[in-house]
Design a protein around this motif. Structure first.
Motif, PDB file in Angstrom:
ATOM      1  N   GLY A  99       0.814  -1.215   0.000  1.00  0.00           N
ATOM      2  CA  GLY A  99       0.000   0.000   0.000  1.00  0.00           C
ATOM      3  C   GLY A  99       0.839   1.252   0.000  1.00  0.00           C
ATOM      4  N   GLY A 100       0.243   2.330   0.478  1.00  0.00           N
ATOM      5  CA  GLY A 100       0.911   3.621   0.504  1.00  0.00           C
ATOM      6  C   GLY A 100       0.739   4.300   1.841  1.00  0.00           C
ATOM      7  N   TYR A 101       1.622   5.258   2.132  1.00  0.00           N
ATOM      8  CA  TYR A 101       1.554   6.000   3.388  1.00  0.00           C
ATOM      9  C   TYR A 101       2.091   7.409   3.180  1.00  0.00           C
ATOM     10  CZ  TYR A 101       6.566   4.855   3.760  1.00  0.00           C
ATOM     11  OH  TYR A 101       7.915   4.716   3.526  1.00  0.00           O
ATOM     12  N   GLY A 102       1.743   8.290   4.110  1.00  0.00           N
ATOM     13  CA  GLY A 102       2.225   9.663   4.059  1.00  0.00           C
ATOM     14  C   GLY A 102       2.025  10.336   5.402  1.00  0.00           C
ATOM     15  N   GLY A 103       2.797  11.381   5.664  1.00  0.00           N
ATOM     16  CA  GLY A 103       2.679  12.075   6.938  1.00  0.00           C
ATOM     17  C   GLY A 103       3.595  13.274   7.004  1.00  0.00           C
ATOM     18  N   CYS A 104       3.736  13.826   8.201  1.00  0.00           N
ATOM     19  CA  CYS A 104       4.577  15.000   8.432  1.00  0.00           C
ATOM     20  C   CYS A 104       5.320  14.841   9.759  1.00  0.00           C
ATOM     21  CB  CYS A 104       3.751  16.282   8.470  1.00  0.00           C
ATOM     22  SG  CYS A 104       2.977  16.717   6.885  1.00  0.00           S
ATOM     23  N   ASN A 105       6.547  15.382   9.824  1.00  0.00           N
ATOM     24  CA  ASN A 105       7.378  15.350  11.018  1.00  0.00           C
ATOM     25  C   ASN A 105       7.767  16.755  11.452  1.00  0.00           C
ATOM     26  OD1 ASN A 105       7.586  12.497  11.224  1.00  0.00           O
ATOM     27  ND2 ASN A 105       9.185  12.480   9.663  1.00  0.00           N
ATOM     28  N   TRP A 106       8.016  16.902  12.760  1.00  0.00           N
ATOM     29  CA  TRP A 106       8.601  18.116  13.327  1.00  0.00           C
ATOM     30  C   TRP A 106       9.735  17.697  14.244  1.00  0.00           C
ATOM     31  CZ3 TRP A 106       3.464  17.317  12.651  1.00  0.00           C
ATOM     32  CH2 TRP A 106       2.774  18.248  11.861  1.00  0.00           C
ATOM     33  N   GLN A 107      10.927  18.237  14.018  1.00  0.00           N
ATOM     34  CA  GLN A 107      12.087  17.860  14.816  1.00  0.00           C
ATOM     35  C   GLN A 107      12.408  18.927  15.847  1.00  0.00           C
ATOM     36  OE1 GLN A 107      15.583  16.751  12.602  1.00  0.00           O
ATOM     37  NE2 GLN A 107      16.857  16.530  14.424  1.00  0.00           N
ATOM     38  N   GLN A 108      12.608  18.498  17.089  1.00  0.00           N
ATOM     39  CA  GLN A 108      13.047  19.353  18.180  1.00  0.00           C
ATOM     40  C   GLN A 108      14.285  18.714  18.802  1.00  0.00           C
ATOM     41  OE1 GLN A 108      11.800  22.332  19.127  1.00  0.00           O
ATOM     42  NE2 GLN A 108      10.274  22.255  17.500  1.00  0.00           N
ATOM     43  N   ASN A 109      15.466  19.282  18.498  1.00  0.00           N
ATOM     44  CA  ASN A 109      16.739  18.707  18.920  1.00  0.00           C
ATOM     45  C   ASN A 109      16.835  17.275  18.398  1.00  0.00           C
ATOM     46  OD1 ASN A 109      17.459  21.101  20.295  1.00  0.00           O
ATOM     47  ND2 ASN A 109      16.208  20.481  22.045  1.00  0.00           N
ATOM     48  N   VAL A 112      11.785  13.677  17.361  1.00  0.00           N
ATOM     49  CA  VAL A 112      10.959  13.891  16.169  1.00  0.00           C
ATOM     50  C   VAL A 112       9.521  13.502  16.506  1.00  0.00           C
ATOM     51  CG1 VAL A 112      10.520  13.226  13.777  1.00  0.00           C
ATOM     52  CG2 VAL A 112      12.872  13.477  14.589  1.00  0.00           C
ATOM     53  N   PHE A 113       8.592  14.406  16.241  1.00  0.00           N
ATOM     54  CA  PHE A 113       7.169  14.171  16.484  1.00  0.00           C
ATOM     55  C   PHE A 113       6.435  14.271  15.153  1.00  0.00           C
ATOM     56  CE2 PHE A 113       9.119  16.264  20.088  1.00  0.00           C
ATOM     57  CZ  PHE A 113       8.765  15.451  21.154  1.00  0.00           C
ATOM     58  N   GLY A 114       5.399  13.451  14.964  1.00  0.00           N
ATOM     59  CA  GLY A 114       4.683  13.514  13.702  1.00  0.00           C
ATOM     60  C   GLY A 114       3.395  12.722  13.715  1.00  0.00           C
ATOM     61  N   PHE A 115       2.747  12.708  12.568  1.00  0.00           N
ATOM     62  CA  PHE A 115       1.546  11.899  12.365  1.00  0.00           C
ATOM     63  C   PHE A 115       1.635  11.258  10.991  1.00  0.00           C
ATOM     64  CE2 PHE A 115       0.421  16.035  10.582  1.00  0.00           C
ATOM     65  CZ  PHE A 115      -0.192  15.695   9.388  1.00  0.00           C
ATOM     66  N   GLU A 116       0.901  10.152  10.831  1.00  0.00           N
ATOM     67  CA  GLU A 116       0.966   9.402   9.574  1.00  0.00           C
ATOM     68  C   GLU A 116      -0.355   8.705   9.307  1.00  0.00           C
ATOM     69  OE1 GLU A 116       4.628   7.240   8.566  1.00  0.00           O
ATOM     70  OE2 GLU A 116       3.389   5.441   8.372  1.00  0.00           O
ATOM     71  N   ALA A 161      -6.209   0.041   7.225  1.00  0.00           N
ATOM     72  CA  ALA A 161      -5.854   1.459   7.177  1.00  0.00           C
ATOM     73  C   ALA A 161      -5.658   1.951   8.605  1.00  0.00           C
ATOM     74  CB  ALA A 161      -6.939   2.274   6.473  1.00  0.00           C
ATOM     75  N   SER A 162      -4.948   3.058   8.756  1.00  0.00           N
ATOM     76  CA  SER A 162      -4.725   3.592  10.097  1.00  0.00           C
ATOM     77  C   SER A 162      -4.399   5.078  10.045  1.00  0.00           C
ATOM     78  CB  SER A 162      -3.591   2.840  10.808  1.00  0.00           C
ATOM     79  OG  SER A 162      -2.336   3.115  10.216  1.00  0.00           O
ATOM     80  N   LEU A 163      -4.666   5.749  11.157  1.00  0.00           N
ATOM     81  CA  LEU A 163      -4.211   7.109  11.424  1.00  0.00           C
ATOM     82  C   LEU A 163      -3.438   7.044  12.731  1.00  0.00           C
ATOM     83  CD1 LEU A 163      -7.422   9.192  10.582  1.00  0.00           C
ATOM     84  CD2 LEU A 163      -5.316   9.037   9.219  1.00  0.00           C
ATOM     85  N   ARG A 164      -2.140   7.413  12.698  1.00  0.00           N
ATOM     86  CA  ARG A 164      -1.267   7.185  13.840  1.00  0.00           C
ATOM     87  C   ARG A 164      -0.411   8.403  14.169  1.00  0.00           C
ATOM     88  NH1 ARG A 164       2.436   4.318  11.826  1.00  0.00           N
ATOM     89  NH2 ARG A 164       1.615   3.938   9.721  1.00  0.00           N
ATOM     90  N   GLY A 165      -0.086   8.528  15.445  1.00  0.00           N
ATOM     91  CA  GLY A 165       0.936   9.460  15.873  1.00  0.00           C
ATOM     92  C   GLY A 165       2.284   8.771  15.907  1.00  0.00           C
ATOM     93  N   ARG A 166       3.379   9.559  15.809  1.00  0.00           N
ATOM     94  CA  ARG A 166       4.722   8.989  15.857  1.00  0.00           C
ATOM     95  C   ARG A 166       5.604   9.830  16.782  1.00  0.00           C
ATOM     96  NH1 ARG A 166       7.859   7.127  10.769  1.00  0.00           N
ATOM     97  NH2 ARG A 166       8.244   9.359  10.541  1.00  0.00           N
TER      98      ARG A 166
END
Length: 309
Positions: A99-109, A112-116, A161-166
């Motif tokens: 399948g396919g996936y996509g998301g966004c990350n934010w790095q602090q030091n 890394v925090f994000g969702f996917e 399918a899923s919606l997840r935090g990372r």
């Protein structure tokens, strides 16, 4: 006058010599170093993955009214209250997925925090199991199933399918490796079916076959089938590598958990009429647990940042 002229010429030659020496020094001086490139995991990405999964699920059936269409005494057998016994089924299965996936990350030091979000299709392999339905002896009402009939349960997963935090941490030289954990809400579509099939030549006990003289007194084939969209949970972990400035590869493990389902298989005669009032089989499919391992590759929009001074 001549002395003044000679002095001026000598001064000019000295100045020219000093200027040439300075210019030569300037020509060979090393250029300044370029600003360093700093890896950043901040940004959005999109990619695809393939892998394998194992679905674990069990099922069972029980005739009703309990303990199975009622339980009258069995004539001549010395056994009272014997009805239709339950069946038990293993419906586990293995399959490939992609399948396919996509998301966004934010790095602090180093964090890394994000969702996917992702959607994955399976090869729709079915978990299936048939068990013998142990029925009554001759002597009970004619509309009871004979020994040798079968109950088959089936279950197949269509997609996940899923919606997840990372949440993760960058490690390694150049911060090019991300270790992360992930979790969230999961979705699936699962097909369920149960089929009761009487034997063509019903087996018997003590030489007795299908009860009754007329074919309409023997049980007919009956079934229940439905598809169910389900909401559950998912959790897992993975490791991601930056193999090029904007290309990421990963290995990821995810565990999915979904509730089971149930349905009613009616008891019918060979002619399709109801076998008895308010009787049938209750088919139950237990909780669906899925373990998956997949590999993926993604393109990150954004990528490395050039430090500014």
């Amino acid at each position: 006058m001549k002395a003044a002229l000679k002095s001026a010429i000598a001064s000019s030659m000295i100045i020219a010599s000093v200027g040439s020496t300075y210019a030569a020094d300037m020509a060979v001086k090393a250029p300044p170093l370029p600003p360093p490139v700093v890896v950043s995991w901040t940004g959005c990405y999109i990619g695809g993955d393939v892998g394998w999964y194992h679905a674990h699920q069990n099922g069972d059936t029980s005739a009703f009214p309990s303990p199975g269409f009622g339980a009258p005494a069995i004539n001549g057998a010395g056994i009272a209250g014997y009805g239709v016994l339950p069946t038990s089924h293993g419906l586990s299965r293995d399959s490939v997925l992609g399948g396919g996936y996509g998301g966004c990350n934010w790095q602090q030091n180093k964090w890394v925090f994000g969702f996917e979000g992702d959607i994955t299709w399976t090869d729709n392999k079915t978990g299936s199991d048939a068990q013998t339905v142990v029925g009554s002896f001759t002597g009970q009402p004619a509309n009871f199933p004979p020994l040798g009939t079968n109950m088959q349960l089936n279950s197949s997963t269509q997609w996940l399918a899923s919606l997840r935090g990372r949440v993760g941490m960058v490690v390694g030289a150049g911060d090019n490796v991300l270790l992360y954990g992930t979790g969230g809400v999961a979705f699936t579509d699962t097909k369920y079916s149960a089929v009761f099939t009487p034997s063509t030549n019903p087996a018997s006990l003590f030489g007795f076959g299908c009860p009754g003289a007329a074919a309409t007194t023997c049980f007919g084939t009956s079934a229940v089938a439905f598809s169910r969209n389900q909401v559950g949970w998912v959790a897992g972990a993975g490791v991601e590598w930056r193999v090029a400035p904007q290309w990421l590869v990963r290995v990821e493990y995810l565990h999915y958990g979904f509730d089971g389902a149930s349905g009613i298989v009616p008891a019918v005669l060979a002619n399709g009429a109801a076998a008895c009032a308010g009787c049938g089989w209750r088919a139950n499919w237990g909780n669906l647990d899925i373990d998956s391992v997949r590999v993926g590759a993604a393109y990150q929009f954004g990528g490395p940042v050039v430090a500014k001074y």
